[in-house]
Design a protein around this motif. Structure first.
Motif, PDB file in Angstrom:
ATOM      1  N   LYS A 164      15.507  29.380  27.845  1.00  0.00           N
ATOM      2  CA  LYS A 164      15.892  30.318  27.200  1.00  0.00           C
ATOM      3  C   LYS A 164      17.255  30.085  27.632  1.00  0.00           C
ATOM      4  N   GLY A 165      18.240  28.975  26.997  1.00  0.00           N
ATOM      5  CA  GLY A 165      19.234  28.231  27.497  1.00  0.00           C
ATOM      6  C   GLY A 165      19.746  28.924  25.330  1.00  0.00           C
ATOM      7  N   PRO A 166      20.819  28.426  25.037  1.00  0.00           N
ATOM      8  CA  PRO A 166      21.446  28.281  23.634  1.00  0.00           C
ATOM      9  C   PRO A 166      20.812  27.915  22.584  1.00  0.00           C
ATOM     10  N   LEU A 167      20.637  25.895  23.348  1.00  0.00           N
ATOM     11  CA  LEU A 167      20.178  24.934  23.216  1.00  0.00           C
ATOM     12  C   LEU A 167      18.673  24.916  23.563  1.00  0.00           C
ATOM     13  N   GLY A 168      17.675  25.791  23.665  1.00  0.00           N
ATOM     14  CA  GLY A 168      16.445  24.818  24.478  1.00  0.00           C
ATOM     15  C   GLY A 168      15.760  24.879  23.168  1.00  0.00           C
ATOM     16  N   LYS A 169      15.888  25.545  21.839  1.00  0.00           N
ATOM     17  CA  LYS A 169      14.987  25.174  21.484  1.00  0.00           C
ATOM     18  C   LYS A 169      15.028  24.476  20.158  1.00  0.00           C
ATOM     19  N   ILE A 170      15.738  23.959  20.680  1.00  0.00           N
ATOM     20  CA  ILE A 170      16.692  22.407  19.961  1.00  0.00           C
ATOM     21  C   ILE A 170      15.845  21.221  20.578  1.00  0.00           C
ATOM     22  N   TRP A 171      16.513  21.701  21.718  1.00  0.00           N
ATOM     23  CA  TRP A 171      15.374  20.089  22.225  1.00  0.00           C
ATOM     24  C   TRP A 171      13.804  20.960  22.291  1.00  0.00           C
ATOM     25  N   LEU A 172      13.140  22.177  22.260  1.00  0.00           N
ATOM     26  CA  LEU A 172      11.151  21.621  22.328  1.00  0.00           C
ATOM     27  C   LEU A 172      11.880  21.077  21.296  1.00  0.00           C
ATOM     28  N   ALA A 173      12.103  20.978  19.355  1.00  0.00           N
ATOM     29  CA  ALA A 173      12.015  20.757  18.331  1.00  0.00           C
ATOM     30  C   ALA A 173      12.190  19.860  18.791  1.00  0.00           C
ATOM     31  N   ALA A 174      13.268  18.744  18.869  1.00  0.00           N
ATOM     32  CA  ALA A 174      13.193  17.269  19.253  1.00  0.00           C
ATOM     33  C   ALA A 174      12.091  17.088  19.770  1.00  0.00           C
ATOM     34  N   HIS A 175      11.553  17.605  20.799  1.00  0.00           N
ATOM     35  CA  HIS A 175      10.839  16.605  21.945  1.00  0.00           C
ATOM     36  C   HIS A 175       9.238  16.879  21.689  1.00  0.00           C
ATOM     37  N   TRP A 176       8.959  18.656  21.869  1.00  0.00           N
ATOM     38  CA  TRP A 176       7.817  19.292  21.063  1.00  0.00           C
ATOM     39  C   TRP A 176       7.413  20.070  19.944  1.00  0.00           C
ATOM     40  N   ASP A 177       8.089  19.269  19.047  1.00  0.00           N
ATOM     41  CA  ASP A 177       7.968  19.886  17.629  1.00  0.00           C
ATOM     42  C   ASP A 177       6.788  21.283  17.475  1.00  0.00           C
ATOM     43  N   LYS A 178       5.407  21.148  17.697  1.00  0.00           N
ATOM     44  CA  LYS A 178       4.770  21.867  17.679  1.00  0.00           C
ATOM     45  C   LYS A 178       4.678  23.150  17.769  1.00  0.00           C
ATOM     46  N   LYS A 179       5.202  22.713  19.538  1.00  0.00           N
ATOM     47  CA  LYS A 179       5.191  23.907  20.517  1.00  0.00           C
ATOM     48  C   LYS A 179       5.598  25.144  19.987  1.00  0.00           C
ATOM     49  N   LEU A 180       6.619  25.005  18.731  1.00  0.00           N
ATOM     50  CA  LEU A 180       8.260  26.669  18.078  1.00  0.00           C
ATOM     51  C   LEU A 180       6.953  26.621  17.945  1.00  0.00           C
ATOM     52  N   THR A 181       7.017  28.011  17.329  1.00  0.00           N
ATOM     53  CA  THR A 181       6.141  28.814  16.665  1.00  0.00           C
ATOM     54  C   THR A 181       6.634  29.262  15.233  1.00  0.00           C
TER      55      THR A 181
END
Length: 135
Positions: A11-28
């Motif tokens: 839920k942090g300011p760069l959380g989605k960016i971090w997820l995109a870097a490591h688990w790209d398919k996890k983001l909707t």
């Protein structure tokens, strides 16, 4: 390690960016479109807490992946719109009844055009001509 757990939290300011870097398919798709790339890059370039170079690199990779998916979604939408436009305006497709493929002159011309022209020449006001009277 030079980063704060709060910045990279889900839920942090760069959380989605971090997820995109490591688990790209996890983001909707919704999460991708909610991400503001310029603000994210600003917070990576000018962090509130010191970030290690490796962490900054991972975050920039996440920004690139999010941008790539945004471009892919835009390309899909544009391609779909182009196909629909081509289908709507393809040659030879006329939805007029058989034998009535031409309109009569009265159907496309204004019948009282000369009356309007005379009123304009006579000095009638535009509000009066258009029926916009104040009452």
């Amino acid at each position: 390690m030079f980063y704060s757990q709060i910045i990279l939290a889900k839920k942090g300011p760069l959380g989605k960016i971090w997820l995109a870097a490591h688990w790209d398919k996890k983001l909707t798709k919704v999460q991708i479109f909610q991400t503001d790339i310029s603000r994210s890059v600003d917070s990576i370039v000018n962090p509130s807490v010191p970030l290690a170079l490796r962490v900054s690199g991972h975050l920039l990779l996440g920004v690139v992946r999010i941008y790539s998916r945004k471009v892919k979604y835009l390309m899909n939408d544009c391609t779909e719109a182009l196909v629909k436009i081509k289908l709507a305006f393809r040659p030879g497709v006329v939805d007029l009844p058989e034998g009535e493929d031409e309109a009569s002159a009265n159907a496309i011309n204004v019948a009282n055009f000369n009356e309007f022209d005379m009123q304009v020449r006579a000095g009638g006001s535009w509000a009066g001509l258009l029926g916009l009277h104040r009452g």
